[in-house]
Design an enzyme around this catalytic site. Structure first.
Site: not given
Lengths: 495, 504
Positions: A79, A159, A183
């Site tokens: 990420k 997210s 997330s």
């Protein structure tokens, strides 16, 4: 020779590598090829094929020598929130444009040291603020799943949307995510993948761009529960550089996956039965409880009375911490700095840099956070939210003290929705977190497991919440649920 | 230990155009902890390093970087608290103070607003005239220092040096117990002395590692006593805070100026605005930095990156057991054990090196009072002349003790002793050997002295006659004898013999 190496699970790849049936280079090349053909998904935002192949070669050498931890040679995506040495790390924000850290986050360093192969950086909502991946400076990632008979692009959730999309679309074997209010778990549920948020303090936060420090926690996003156990073991562990990191041994979670949950008590919190919950989600939840019951667990109705205050408390605490954590993005030392006009001073530099560098959702949260911390409002908002947080934590503690081993809830209020839907009303987007934020506020481990598909063929998942530090037990319950649900569907490739 | 009792100093009174006013002063002293590493990063704290060379990623506020508390700094704060007889809080916590400035890379300073590590304590501030005041300490908290912004190196650019960013400061907050500019300076000086004894702060004000924010207000005579009785601040005037003072002289001048400014406002019928002010030493005045209305809203909240700081009583007890003797105790002991005056004891305990030197001389010489005279008057005077510190003294405690012993035995006179000291100071050597080798020993052989006296009496009959008329003139004979013996005759013996021989 195996085909479609990128579709393997970590478990399958590890076993094949150990048996010499494939190589890390072959796995990596298969993933890199898949990534090259998947720009339409917007999952990878910084690709690192050279680093990947170099690490794959090193991993193969290590495996050949017999020195191969479970993650050795496994291609993964990272990420964008994780700082990766010499590789762009932008947290999905314009304000970190051009930022290449000179350091590697503890979690990604642990994966690297275990031999995992980084394929690149994954899309995400800006500073992890969002539930649809639409606040990203790179543009949104797209869910590889589509509703039956529709070509409308769906959100992969957020997210960690890029991570979820990449894993679901077999661009990598697994990915790292972070979870501040859901997330990891919400995108996992939207993409038919497994997402584990460990107990707060399990994964070091060092080197992960901070959103809300008291809530942020990294975790694995994988294709199976076993993979989550393997990757989770490699990601967790004490780090003296993070004062909130727990000095506790991390067990071999994979070894704890017996699938035997006889006698375990599974709590079903009545407060999670929300008004207007889609029937499919309601049915999925009941089915999940049935499956666990059939596997020998005791299903017990429980009450978590302060649940309804969780979302408002979260949207005070998280923005408050964010408003302070994001103050360092000021254009002085790194990242984006606005062009200044003649005569502009430091105040103009701050104002222009931050006005141009942050997107609207981030600005909204900075303003909310600044407001709730300001003199005269601190007690009414921040202090009250802290008290609510303590009550929410106590709700869980009482349930666990009464003998509950884990708690089963829906992971999300719906299946993946169409992109572009939440732009108008931020509160609607915030509602996506309604089942997940309690877990962050209480610092507990939670996992999203895909257990079915809705009437339009989209994956839907359930969430299991565990006792603090008992990820092993939680994973084992999730493993039993996964086996019972038998979810094997894959998105049809359209990209 | 001897308990010292003092009278309370009189508050400073300033006469305005209409009436007399008293001052009320409270200080926030920022003391840099004497630590090699910063409070939350491993970076060095060395003063004078190349700009931006002592900077860790944490100090620069890089993304994802986290603070980790430096245990050594915590220990120094605890030591300082114990030195100020303060309550040590077993649980304290760090808060973020949020504001934007380029020399504050994180956008917040980590401090301790809500739960400081040290609670209430006190400091005895002696004024040197037999008076002293006990100043109450409200709290001590730990916090990060900011970096340095440099605006005058380039017409268009500002520069930032982060070397100081994140260095550990102790903020020592007093109650408004200080009643005049001299007391304020004496208070800072006493804090510095205690911290130097403890080794917790170098106290070098020029390098900025001891700075003070001074809160000043004025009140009518009698109002302060009403505040003391009630602890109700409404009896006191509105205070102004003068920021960042790094000299004792400026502190005094700034307080004086600020008080007079406030008096002028109040006597003209105006009101003092609560505000932050800066002292301009060139102009000798204070000027407004920002008013209460413009004051920053720092949005303090608990730092989520740091767990509450929990320490154990056993650890504190262990630190307490290892504390050195502190100035008040040492001074009292010097007075009790050596019979020193308050003044001499204060001078000798001003710092630990002086005190240690003196104690060493006193022990070897076996006479504390005489040793004190020689250390203070001869040694300190001579060192001062050469601008030397005690550490660079050419005369060792053993050498000075030998000189004192020679005086005490009557081997040399005070006058010869001064010569001997100078020889030892400039040339070195063992004083006893010098005395022997150079024949400086006092003549106490009465036979030899009698012979000398007889000789002088015989040679000066007219003087003898005068002396018999006026016994005060006997001193002339003493002088002649001393001259004849090269100053080595024991003056006491000479006096006696002269008086006897002259039949006075």
């Amino acid at each position: 020779m195996m085909t479609d190496l990128n579709t393997l699970t970590i478990t399958q790849a590890r076993d094949a590598l150990r048996k010499g049936e494939t190589t890390s280079v072959a796995l990596t090349e298969a993933c890199l090829a898949a990534i090259e053909g998947a720009d339409a998904l917007g999952a990878f935002v910084h690709k690192t094929p050279e680093i990947a192949l170099e690490r794959a070669k090193a991993a193969d050498a290590r495996i050949a020598k017999g020195d191969a931890p479970a993650m050795c040679g496994i291609p993964v995506g990272i990420k964008d929130l994780f700082c990766t040495e010499g590789v762009a790390s932008q947290a999905g924000s314009k304000i970190l444009e051009g930022f290449k850290p000179e350091y590697e986050s503890t979690v990604s360093a642990q994966l690297r040291d275990a031999g995992a192969v980084m394929l690149g950086k994954l899309n995400m909502d800006e500073f992890a603020m969002g539930s649809s991946n639409e606040t990203s400076v790179y543009g949104n990632a797209v869910n590889p799943w589509r509703a039956e008979g529709s070509t409308a692009p769906l959100t992969p959730g957020g997210s960690s949307g890029g991570s979820a999309a990449a894993v679901a679309a077999d661009l990598c074997l697994a990915a790292t995510g972070t979870d501040t209010g859901g997330s990891i778990r919400q995108p996992a549920a939207f993409t038919g993948t497994v997402g584990l948020k460990p107990t707060y303090g399990r994964c070091s936060r060092w080197g992960i761009v901070a959103f809300a420090s008291s809530l942020d926690q990294a975790g694995p996003m994988t294709k199976t529960v076993r993979d989550a156990a393997i990757m989770g073991t490699a990601m967790m562990g004490h780090d003296a550089r993070d004062s909130t990191s727990a000095d506790m041994a991390v067990p071999d979670f994979e070894a704890m996956l017996t699938g035997d949950i006889k006698g375990k008590v599974i709590g079903i919190p009545r407060e999670y039965r929300m008004e207007g919950m889609p029937a499919a989600i309601e049915r999925l939840w009941q089915d999940g409880a049935e499956m666990l019951k059939d596997a020998g667990a005791e299903i017990r109705d429980i009450s978590l009375p302060h649940t309804k205050y969780a979302l408002p408390a979260y949207y005070v605490v998280a923005p408050a911490e964010a408003s302070s954590n994001l103050a360092r993005y000021d254009g002085v030392r790194f990242g984006y700095r606005a062009d200044l006009a003649q005569g502009d001073g430091i105040t103009e530099m701050y104002e222009k840099t931050r006005a141009e560098g942050f997107g609207p959702e981030v600005k909204r949260r900075i303003m909310v956070g600044t407001y709730v911390l300001s003199a005269g409002f601190y007690d009414a908002y921040y202090n009250r939210a802290r008290k609510v947080r303590a009550l929410i934590k106590r709700d869980f503690e009482e349930a666990f003290a009464a003998g509950v081993d884990s708690i089963l809830t829906p992971a999300t209020p719906s299946a993946a929705f169409e992109l572009g839907q939440t732009h108008t009303d931020p509160v609607e987007m915030y509602l996506n977190d309604v089942f997940t934020v309690t877990v962050n506020l209480a610092g507990l481990p939670g996992i999203a497991v895909p257990t079915g598909q809705n009437s339009r063929g989209l994956p839907v998942g359930l969430q299991l919440i565990g006792r603090p530090w008992e990820e092993g037990d939680l994973l084992n319950t999730a493993y039993a649920l996964e086996r019972a649900a038998g979810f094997v569907a894959k998105p049809e490739k359209w990209w | 230990m001897l308990d010292l009792t003092y009278d309370t100093p009189k508050p400073k009174v300033i006469s305005g155009a209409k009436q007399d006013w008293e001052l009320v002063i409270g200080l926030e002293v920022h003391a840099q902890v004497a630590s090699n590493a910063k409070l939350f990063s491993g970076a060095s704290t060395r003063f004078g390093a190349e700009p931006n060379s002592n900077v860790a990623f944490v100090d620069a506020g890089m993304p994802g970087m986290l603070p980790v508390i430096n245990e050594f700094c915590v220990e120094q704060a605890v030591r300082t608290g114990l030195g100020l007889k303060a309550v040590i809080n077993l649980k304290s916590a760090f808060d973020r103070k949020n504001y934007f400035y380029p020399d504050l890379p994180q956008g917040y300073q980590i401090s301790q607003l809500y739960h400081p590590i040290v609670g209430e304590g006190e400091v005895l501030v002696e004024m040197g005239d037999g008076t002293a005041r006990t100043v109450r300490i409200e709290r001590i908290h730990m916090e990060q220092d900011a970096g340095k912004s440099i605006h005058d190196m380039d017409p268009a650019m500002s520069f930032v040096d982060l070397n100081r960013t994140g260095v550990c400061l102790m903020e020592i907050v007093s109650r408004p117990d200080i009643r005049g500019p001299e007391e304020a300076a004496a208070y800072v000086s006493k804090l510095r002395q205690i911290m130097r004894y403890l080794g917790t702060c170098d106290g070098n004000m020029q390098n900025g590692n001891l700075r003070a924010d001074v809160n000043v207000s004025i009140c009518q005579p009698g109002a302060y006593e009403r505040y003391q009785d009630s602890q109700d601040f409404s009896h006191l005037g509105t205070r102004c805070e003068i920021k960042n003072m790094n000299s004792l002289r400026f502190i005094q001048a700034a307080i004086e100026h600020e008080a007079r400014r406030q008096i002028a406002i109040v006597e003209a019928g105006g009101t003092v605005d609560q505000e932050t002010r800066l002292y301009d030493p060139d102009k000798g005045e204070t000027r407004s930095m920002r008013s209460k209305e413009e004051a920053h809203d720092y949005r303090y909240f608990p730092d989520p990156d740091l767990l509450p700081l929990e320490i154990e009583q056993a650890w504190i007890d262990d630190i307490a057991a290892r504390l050195p003797e502190l100035p008040d105790a040492k001074k009292a002991r010097f007075m009790a054990d050596f019979g020193l005056s308050d003044y001499d004891a204060s001078v000798l305990t001003a710092d630990t090196a002086n005190a240690a030197y003196f104690e060493s001389v006193a022990a070897e010489a076996g006479d504390g009072k005489l040793a004190a005279n020689w250390v203070i008057n001869e040694l300190f005077g001579r060192l001062k002349k050469d601008e030397r510190g005690i550490a660079e003294s050419p005369v060792s405690p053993a050498q000075l003790a030998a000189i004192v012993r020679l005086i005490k035995k009557g081997d040399i006179s005070g006058k010869i002793a001064k010569d001997l000291f100078e020889i030892t100071y400039t040339e070195g050597g063992d004083p006893e050997q010098i005395v022997e080798a150079r024949g400086m020993k006092q003549v106490t052989d009465t036979g030899a002295i009698e012979a000398a006296v007889d000789e002088i009496i015989a040679a000066n009959p007219a003087q003898v006659e005068k002396a018999r008329q006026n016994p005060k003139l006997a001193g002339w004979f003493v002088g002649q004898v001393m001259k004849a013996t090269g100053g080595k005759a024991n003056p006491k013996a000479v006096n006696e013999i002269v008086a006897r021989k002259l039949a006075l």
